[in-house]
Design a protein around this motif. Structure first.
Motif, PDB file in Angstrom:
ATOM      1  N   GLY A 255       0.772  -1.246   0.000  1.00  0.00           N
ATOM      2  CA  GLY A 255       0.000   0.000   0.000  1.00  0.00           C
ATOM      3  C   GLY A 255       0.795   1.282   0.000  1.00  0.00           C
ATOM      4  O   GLY A 255       1.974   1.314  -0.315  1.00  0.00           O
ATOM      5  N   LYS A 256       0.110   2.326   0.372  1.00  0.00           N
ATOM      6  CA  LYS A 256       0.699   3.659   0.383  1.00  0.00           C
ATOM      7  C   LYS A 256       1.645   3.806   1.571  1.00  0.00           C
ATOM      8  O   LYS A 256       1.530   3.076   2.547  1.00  0.00           O
ATOM      9  N   PRO A 257       2.547   4.801   1.518  1.00  0.00           N
ATOM     10  CA  PRO A 257       3.415   5.041   2.680  1.00  0.00           C
ATOM     11  C   PRO A 257       2.580   5.302   3.940  1.00  0.00           C
ATOM     12  O   PRO A 257       1.475   5.833   3.871  1.00  0.00           O
ATOM     13  N   LYS A 258       3.158   4.923   5.057  1.00  0.00           N
ATOM     14  CA  LYS A 258       2.449   5.045   6.335  1.00  0.00           C
ATOM     15  C   LYS A 258       2.934   6.270   7.091  1.00  0.00           C
ATOM     16  O   LYS A 258       4.136   6.518   7.143  1.00  0.00           O
ATOM     17  N   GLY A 259       2.008   6.997   7.687  1.00  0.00           N
ATOM     18  CA  GLY A 259       2.396   8.145   8.502  1.00  0.00           C
ATOM     19  C   GLY A 259       2.733   7.664   9.908  1.00  0.00           C
ATOM     20  O   GLY A 259       1.843   7.431  10.723  1.00  0.00           O
ATOM     21  N   ILE A 260       4.025   7.510  10.171  1.00  0.00           N
ATOM     22  CA  ILE A 260       4.442   7.027  11.485  1.00  0.00           C
ATOM     23  C   ILE A 260       4.263   8.158  12.492  1.00  0.00           C
ATOM     24  O   ILE A 260       4.768   9.269  12.284  1.00  0.00           O
ATOM     25  N   LYS A 261       3.526   7.860  13.571  1.00  0.00           N
ATOM     26  CA  LYS A 261       3.188   8.919  14.518  1.00  0.00           C
ATOM     27  C   LYS A 261       3.993   8.794  15.814  1.00  0.00           C
ATOM     28  O   LYS A 261       3.974   7.759  16.459  1.00  0.00           O
ATOM     29  N   HIS A 262       4.705   9.862  16.134  1.00  0.00           N
ATOM     30  CA  HIS A 262       5.443   9.905  17.395  1.00  0.00           C
ATOM     31  C   HIS A 262       4.854  10.972  18.306  1.00  0.00           C
ATOM     32  O   HIS A 262       4.416  12.023  17.837  1.00  0.00           O
ATOM     33  N   THR A 263       4.893  10.686  19.603  1.00  0.00           N
ATOM     34  CA  THR A 263       4.342  11.634  20.566  1.00  0.00           C
ATOM     35  C   THR A 263       5.481  12.289  21.360  1.00  0.00           C
ATOM     36  O   THR A 263       6.657  12.009  21.115  1.00  0.00           O
ATOM     37  N   THR A 264       5.134  13.160  22.289  1.00  0.00           N
ATOM     38  CA  THR A 264       6.111  14.116  22.803  1.00  0.00           C
ATOM     39  C   THR A 264       7.135  13.568  23.805  1.00  0.00           C
ATOM     40  O   THR A 264       8.336  13.541  23.524  1.00  0.00           O
ATOM     41  N   ALA A 265       6.694  13.132  24.962  1.00  0.00           N
ATOM     42  CA  ALA A 265       7.659  12.884  26.042  1.00  0.00           C
ATOM     43  C   ALA A 265       8.503  11.628  25.821  1.00  0.00           C
ATOM     44  O   ALA A 265       9.719  11.645  25.998  1.00  0.00           O
ATOM     45  N   GLY A 266       7.867  10.533  25.430  1.00  0.00           N
ATOM     46  CA  GLY A 266       8.605   9.290  25.226  1.00  0.00           C
ATOM     47  C   GLY A 266       9.664   9.455  24.152  1.00  0.00           C
ATOM     48  O   GLY A 266      10.817   9.043  24.310  1.00  0.00           O
ATOM     49  N   TYR A 267       9.271  10.087  23.050  1.00  0.00           N
ATOM     50  CA  TYR A 267      10.226  10.328  21.962  1.00  0.00           C
ATOM     51  C   TYR A 267      11.379  11.190  22.453  1.00  0.00           C
ATOM     52  O   TYR A 267      12.553  10.927  22.159  1.00  0.00           O
ATOM     53  N   MET A 268      11.050  12.220  23.204  1.00  0.00           N
ATOM     54  CA  MET A 268      12.083  13.132  23.708  1.00  0.00           C
ATOM     55  C   MET A 268      13.108  12.378  24.563  1.00  0.00           C
ATOM     56  O   MET A 268      14.320  12.506  24.364  1.00  0.00           O
ATOM     57  N   ILE A 269      12.602  11.591  25.489  1.00  0.00           N
ATOM     58  CA  ILE A 269      13.501  10.862  26.390  1.00  0.00           C
ATOM     59  C   ILE A 269      14.363   9.886  25.587  1.00  0.00           C
ATOM     60  O   ILE A 269      15.565   9.745  25.822  1.00  0.00           O
ATOM     61  N   TRP A 270      13.746   9.239  24.617  1.00  0.00           N
ATOM     62  CA  TRP A 270      14.474   8.237  23.839  1.00  0.00           C
ATOM     63  C   TRP A 270      15.564   8.885  22.961  1.00  0.00           C
ATOM     64  O   TRP A 270      16.700   8.413  22.906  1.00  0.00           O
ATOM     65  N   ILE A 464      -0.224   4.566  13.369  1.00  0.00           N
ATOM     66  CA  ILE A 464      -0.088   5.100  12.017  1.00  0.00           C
ATOM     67  C   ILE A 464      -1.164   6.166  11.893  1.00  0.00           C
ATOM     68  O   ILE A 464      -2.323   5.923  12.269  1.00  0.00           O
ATOM     69  N   TRP A 465      -0.769   7.329  11.401  1.00  0.00           N
ATOM     70  CA  TRP A 465      -1.702   8.454  11.326  1.00  0.00           C
ATOM     71  C   TRP A 465      -2.986   8.043  10.612  1.00  0.00           C
ATOM     72  O   TRP A 465      -2.946   7.579   9.467  1.00  0.00           O
ATOM     73  N   GLY A 466      -4.089   8.171  11.325  1.00  0.00           N
ATOM     74  CA  GLY A 466      -5.397   7.910  10.712  1.00  0.00           C
ATOM     75  C   GLY A 466      -5.715   6.444  10.482  1.00  0.00           C
ATOM     76  O   GLY A 466      -6.732   6.130   9.861  1.00  0.00           O
ATOM     77  N   ASP A 467      -4.889   5.532  10.931  1.00  0.00           N
ATOM     78  CA  ASP A 467      -5.158   4.125  10.656  1.00  0.00           C
ATOM     79  C   ASP A 467      -4.574   3.221  11.749  1.00  0.00           C
ATOM     80  O   ASP A 467      -3.574   2.530  11.545  1.00  0.00           O
ATOM     81  N   HIS A 468      -5.226   3.249  12.897  1.00  0.00           N
ATOM     82  CA  HIS A 468      -4.705   2.494  14.039  1.00  0.00           C
ATOM     83  C   HIS A 468      -4.726   0.979  13.763  1.00  0.00           C
ATOM     84  O   HIS A 468      -3.850   0.252  14.220  1.00  0.00           O
ATOM     85  N   ASN A 469      -5.692   0.535  12.978  1.00  0.00           N
ATOM     86  CA  ASN A 469      -5.734  -0.899  12.661  1.00  0.00           C
ATOM     87  C   ASN A 469      -4.537  -1.348  11.849  1.00  0.00           C
ATOM     88  O   ASN A 469      -3.997  -2.426  12.050  1.00  0.00           O
ATOM     89  N   ARG A 470      -4.136  -0.476  10.919  1.00  0.00           N
ATOM     90  CA  ARG A 470      -2.963  -0.815  10.106  1.00  0.00           C
ATOM     91  C   ARG A 470      -1.714  -0.893  10.993  1.00  0.00           C
ATOM     92  O   ARG A 470      -0.827  -1.715  10.785  1.00  0.00           O
ATOM     93  N   PHE A 471      -1.667  -0.034  11.986  1.00  0.00           N
ATOM     94  CA  PHE A 471      -0.564  -0.063  12.963  1.00  0.00           C
ATOM     95  C   PHE A 471      -0.524  -1.430  13.643  1.00  0.00           C
ATOM     96  O   PHE A 471       0.518  -2.097  13.700  1.00  0.00           O
ATOM     97  N   ILE A 472      -1.676  -1.874  14.114  1.00  0.00           N
ATOM     98  CA  ILE A 472      -1.739  -3.163  14.818  1.00  0.00           C
ATOM     99  C   ILE A 472      -1.369  -4.300  13.870  1.00  0.00           C
ATOM    100  O   ILE A 472      -0.546  -5.160  14.190  1.00  0.00           O
ATOM    101  N   GLU A 473      -1.957  -4.253  12.678  1.00  0.00           N
ATOM    102  CA  GLU A 473      -1.704  -5.333  11.716  1.00  0.00           C
ATOM    103  C   GLU A 473      -0.243  -5.402  11.290  1.00  0.00           C
ATOM    104  O   GLU A 473       0.337  -6.474  11.198  1.00  0.00           O
ATOM    105  N   THR A 474       0.348  -4.236  11.019  1.00  0.00           N
ATOM    106  CA  THR A 474       1.708  -4.225  10.476  1.00  0.00           C
ATOM    107  C   THR A 474       2.736  -4.652  11.507  1.00  0.00           C
ATOM    108  O   THR A 474       3.667  -5.383  11.193  1.00  0.00           O
ATOM    109  N   TYR A 475       2.592  -4.173  12.711  1.00  0.00           N
ATOM    110  CA  TYR A 475       3.692  -4.355  13.668  1.00  0.00           C
ATOM    111  C   TYR A 475       3.392  -5.308  14.817  1.00  0.00           C
ATOM    112  O   TYR A 475       4.304  -5.876  15.394  1.00  0.00           O
ATOM    113  N   LEU A 476       2.133  -5.414  15.195  1.00  0.00           N
ATOM    114  CA  LEU A 476       1.849  -6.089  16.457  1.00  0.00           C
ATOM    115  C   LEU A 476       1.062  -7.390  16.314  1.00  0.00           C
ATOM    116  O   LEU A 476       0.753  -8.035  17.313  1.00  0.00           O
TER     117      LEU A 476
END
Ligand code: WTA
Length: 632
Positions: A255-270, A464-476
């Motif tokens: 499919g199309k490229p996936k919008g990988i979504k990162h949030t603030t604090a965890g990303y910052m610490i990492w 994944i931006w706008g597609d939480h199911n795709r996130f689950i399917e792809t990675y988890l």
């Protein structure tokens, strides 16, 4: 910072502690940052339920940690060093104070254009200081940045703008790249003509080249008209730990490229923790990562990681081959760079240009070398180690992904005993496992299998931006309760990891991730093309090359349309996805159920035809012979 690892013993203690006392471990790291309000809970959720959270209830702004926090002690230290494309052009330096000011002004500029917390802003720019400033300005006002690499086509840009619903775009008139210029504004105009981009209200254009551009009345504004008059103070927006920080598109196997979504604090610490421990940058060091901010490496290790640590980060506008193949080493010599981080593809290309380009430069300032983006072969590793690092600089071969936010498996510079082509050991907090085809964990060393991560870590993507199911399917979903990386790996008798490459239909061409399906879709757009199949093959410099098998309408003369097919790929994706080889075929090997057997096509492209494996499930085995005869 009491969490900084200084010895092998420290690493072992930290690693054990991070797994056994996860909450107190990350809580202690987070204590050393600036919070507007402390978190309620360090970590909750899990991979099975896809509901991972870090530092829940905390309030902060990442830019206060990148900038404001350093003003007292490091206000006059250089935060950003800019080396232009043309070696004779002006170098630019921003101290922490100046960068803070510039980011505040840019933040006010965005606010004046109506950008608010949660709005998406797309950055389609060349590697100029204003790109880094724009990234931070978005974060300061709470807008979600989505940087699109300047090598993507108008159509690829439009697709990303549509997917994230960007309200504002920042671009350059054009960008310098070696002896070429990339007409960014023009490409942007083309993208914005499409109906998919209706969300875009304003375009801010930063002038870099002096290219003639068309400015659309009411929509397009010059950066220099807006920026100068802004106040140099801007209160940072209050962000929740789990508020979105950025979206970055990356290719997957379908499919199309996936919008990988990162949030603030965890990303910052990492980003901060991994930068400090992997590179071991000290106060007066000069760090340079050669990536583009359009990729995750430029997010975490040009922008956020170094600045969160109060380091000096170098930004390079040009390319390794301009004006000649000594450019990287000339920059190291010129500025006395201490830490140098690049991709194997660049090393291999420069290796091919000969040792003279290296030997006539003074590289004695170098302390640490890094590698990222693809497996580094032993020959390249040895060359980097011996010729560039003069056998004294440690090499950190850092394995990670857009999705992981930061480095996952890597030596710690000067601390971990390295081994050529091995990413070695996991960072604290990371529990890698190898699993076999059935999904069972392979225990004991040595071992080989698909690389998974067994527990959540602060920097992981949240969705994944706008597609939480795709996130689950792809990675988890592939392996229950684990994050699946898409990579294969081996573990040696000492437990060191060597990443062997993707096990899915994702290619790694010059360190860029490209989905075979995306390339096929582009090729199939050509009116004469009936079907195509794209695979990777070993390429001396790029790591992997793109091999396309294409079926065209019989009536058409094959050789005439190769350029047109490449044109389709350029139009739909961009020059980075250009097929290296195109073979016209009359048929593709398919199973009885109509599935293309890529395994066979891969073997043919890689010249591994001695053992094609089981071909008995093929609908028509003679197809294979024919394709082999026509191999290029
Ligand atoms: C590959 C880049 C071997 C891997 C940071 C991964 C590597 C993909 C290494 C992610 C390494 C990255 N050794 N392979 N040190 N680093 N890779 O998302 O296949 O652009 O899955 O992130 O690059 O690419 P991405």
């Amino acid at each position: 910072m009491e969490w900084k690892i200084k010895s092998w013993k420290d690493y072992q203690t930290a690693y054990k502690n991070s797994l056994e006392n996860t909450e107190s471990f990350w809580g202690n790291v987070a204590e050393t940052f600036l919070w507007q309000k402390k978190w309620d809970k360090v970590h909750s959720g899990n991979l099975t339920e896809a509901n991972v959270k870090w530092f829940e209830g905390g309030k902060l702004n990442i830019t206060e940690n990148c900038l404001d926090r350093h003003l007292k002690d490091r206000g006059d230290k250089v935060a950003l060093l800019f080396e232009p494309n043309d070696p004779s052009d002006q170098v630019q330096k921003y101290t922490y104070k100046q960068l803070h000011e510039a980011v505040c002004k840019a933040s006010n500029m965005l606010k004046a254009q109506g950008v608010k917390k949660g709005d998406r802003v797309c950055l389609y720019m060349s590697m100029v200081p204003e790109l880094l400033i724009s990234v931070l300005a978005c974060a300061r006002v709470g807008a979600v940045h989505s940087v699109v690499f300047g090598g993507f086509s108008a159509e690829a840009l439009a697709g990303r703008i549509e997917d994230c619903g960007a309200k504002l775009v920042i671009t350059n008139d054009a960008g310098f790249r070696g002896n070429k210029t990339v007409k960014l504004k023009k490409i942007c105009d083309e993208a914005l003509l499409k109906k998919e981009c209706a969300s875009v209200e304003k375009v801010i254009v930063h002038k870099r080249v002096g290219e003639e551009v068309t400015m659309k009345e009411g929509r397009d504004l010059w950066w220099h008209d807006l920026f100068a008059s802004q106040s140099s103070e801007c209160k940072a927006e209050v962000m929740d730990s789990e508020d979105d920080l950025f979206i970055l598109y990356t290719s997957g196997s379908t499919g199309k490229p996936k919008g990988i979504k990162h949030t603030t604090a965890g990303y910052m610490i990492w980003a901060a923790y991994t930068f400090a421990n992997v590179f071991q940058v000290e106060e007066n060091d000069l760090y340079w990562c050669t990536a583009d901010i359009g990729w995750i490496t430029g997010h975490s290790y040009i922008t956020y990681g170094p600045l969160l640590n109060g380091a000096t980060t170098t930004m390079f506008e040009g390319v390794p081959s301009f004006p000649d193949a000594g450019r990287f080493w000339q920059v190291v010599d010129k500025h006395k760079i201490t830490h140098f981080y690049t991709a194997p593809t660049a090393i291999r290309a420069l290796m091919g240009a000969g040792a003279d380009f290296v030997l006539d430069k003074d590289l004695s300032s170098l302390k640490v070398l890094g590698s990222v983006g693809e497996p580094i072969n032993e020959e390249a590793w040895d060359w980097y180690h011996d010729l560039v690092g003069k056998k004294v600089c440690p090499i950190v071969d850092t394995w990670w992904q857009t999705e992981t936010g930061g480095i996952m498996i890597s030596p710690l510079a000067g601390i971990t005993k390295e081994k050529a082509s091995f990413a070695t050991y996991p960072l604290p907090g990371i529990e890698p496992v190898l699993v076999d085809e059935k999904g069972d964990e392979v225990v004991g060393d040595p071992a080989e299998g698909n690389l998974c991560i067994k527990r959540a870590w602060p920097g992981m993507l949240r969705s994944i931006w706008g597609d939480h199911n795709r996130f689950i399917e792809t990675y988890l979903s592939t392996y229950k309760g684990m994050y699946f990386t898409g990579d294969g790996a081996r573990r040696d008798e000492d437990g060191k990891y060597r990443i062997t490459g993707r096990v899915d239909d994702v290619l790694n061409v010059s360190g860029h991730r490209i989905g075979t399906a995306e390339v096929e879709n582009a090729i199939n757009e050509h009116p004469f093309v009936i079907e195509s199949a794209v695979v990777g093959y070993p390429h001396d410099i790029k790591g992997q090359g793109i091999y396309a098998y294409v079926i065209i309408d019989e009536e058409q003369a094959a050789s005439d349309i190769k350029d047109e097919i490449i044109g389709e790929v350029n139009r739909h994706i961009g020059p980075i996805a250009k097929p290296d080889k195109i073979q016209f075929v009359t048929d593709l090997p398919k199973t009885r159920s109509g599935k293309i057997m890529r395994r066979i096509l891969r073997k043919i492209a890689c010249d591994e035809t001695d053992n094609l494996g089981d071909t008995s499930t093929l609908l028509d085995p003679s197809v294979v012979e024919k394709i082999m005869d026509g191999k290029i």
